[in-house]
Write a protein that holds these residues in place. Structure first.
Motif, PDB file in Angstrom:
ATOM      1  N   UNK A  51       8.484   5.432   2.681  1.00 49.06           N
ATOM      2  CA  UNK A  51       7.130   5.309   2.137  1.00 49.06           C
ATOM      3  C   UNK A  51       6.150   5.273   3.301  1.00 49.06           C
ATOM      4  N   UNK A  52       5.457   6.392   3.537  1.00 47.69           N
ATOM      5  CA  UNK A  52       4.664   6.549   4.745  1.00 47.69           C
ATOM      6  C   UNK A  52       3.154   6.534   4.509  1.00 47.69           C
ATOM      7  N   UNK A  53       2.716   6.078   3.340  1.00 47.70           N
ATOM      8  CA  UNK A  53       1.281   5.999   3.078  1.00 47.70           C
ATOM      9  C   UNK A  53       0.701   4.743   3.710  1.00 47.70           C
ATOM     10  N   UNK A  54      -0.497   4.878   4.275  1.00 45.81           N
ATOM     11  CA  UNK A  54      -1.197   3.692   4.765  1.00 45.81           C
ATOM     12  C   UNK A  54      -1.907   3.021   3.590  1.00 45.81           C
ATOM     13  N   UNK A  55      -2.634   1.953   3.849  1.00 44.55           N
ATOM     14  CA  UNK A  55      -3.257   1.184   2.764  1.00 44.55           C
ATOM     15  C   UNK A  55      -4.256   2.016   1.967  1.00 44.55           C
ATOM     16  N   UNK A  56      -5.049   2.835   2.666  1.00 40.92           N
ATOM     17  CA  UNK A  56      -6.048   3.658   1.976  1.00 40.92           C
ATOM     18  C   UNK A  56      -5.358   4.707   1.113  1.00 40.92           C
ATOM     19  N   UNK A  57      -4.338   5.339   1.655  1.00 40.28           N
ATOM     20  CA  UNK A  57      -3.598   6.353   0.904  1.00 40.28           C
ATOM     21  C   UNK A  57      -2.883   5.731  -0.298  1.00 40.28           C
ATOM     22  N   UNK A  58      -2.389   4.516  -0.106  1.00 41.12           N
ATOM     23  CA  UNK A  58      -1.726   3.810  -1.204  1.00 41.12           C
ATOM     24  C   UNK A  58      -2.714   3.513  -2.328  1.00 41.12           C
TER      25      UNK A  58
END
Length: 206
Positions: A51-58
């Motif tokens: 799971x490689x999304x950062x907080x904004x992408x999440x």
């Protein structure tokens, strides 16, 4: 096992479905926290299980799910509002393991449950389990099979009469995870779609 004692979670103001899925939501959130702590204790992160999304992408990822889910919710509400649904029709959907959301409140709760279930189960049974088994010198194909077994029993009593459906689903999701080069967001999206499809079962009364 709570499905066998629905009376324990049925109250005047709140029905069994709402309480049951409320508990499930909390349990899934606890699982995510546990996985995060285990990874942190090994100096790892969600990135290491795919799971490689950062907080904004999440945030955008979750927002995308909610937009899609509530559009589906709106369509279902519109279709149901156009007909007269009798209690007989609704009861025809019921059996000991059927958890089809039959009211607007239940469908709302189910959307939230689906959100956390899709993330939690993919974190636990694909990202964490498969990688963990491989770290113990188990090849990836065997890891997929082994990880699919606890995934089945995660579903409680439903796993008894739907064992093969959950087991095959677990294997397929494991294969998707490995073949997609461990891009966990793909698994989560597919998982979300499978869960939300359960909301369409109510349309059988049309």
């Amino acid at each position: 096992m709570l499905l066998l004692r629905r009376d324990l979670l049925t109250f005047k103001q709140v029905d069994f479905f709402s309480v049951f899925w409320g508990i499930i939501i909390v349990w899934y959130l606890v699982q995510i926290v546990i996985i995060k702590r285990i990874l942190n204790s090994s100096c790892l992160s969600f990135n290491d299980i795919g799971y490689r999304f950062n907080k904004k992408e999440t945030l955008y990822f979750i927002l995308g799910y909610l937009i899609f889910a509530f559009i589906l919710f709106g369509v279902i509400e519109y279709l149901l509002a156009s007909i007269d649904i009798t209690s007989t029709k609704l009861n025809s959907l019921s059996d000991f393991s059927n958890l089809t959301p039959k009211t607007s409140l239940q469908r709302f709760i189910f959307i939230i449950a689906g959100l956390v279930a899709g993330i939690s189960e993919e974190f636990v049974y694909r990202g964490f389990a498969i990688n963990g088994l491989e770290n113990h010198n188990i090849n990836k194909w065997s890891a997929i099979l082994i990880a699919a077994i606890p995934f089945v029993f995660q579903h409680g009593l439903k796993s008894l009469d739907q064992f093969w459906w959950f087991f095959i689903t677990g294997i397929i999701m494991g294969l998707i995870y490995v073949v997609s080069k461990r891009k966990l967001y793909i698994n989560i999206i597919i998982h979300w779609l499978v869960i939300l499809s359960a909301m369409l079962a109510i349309l059988q009364v049309l």
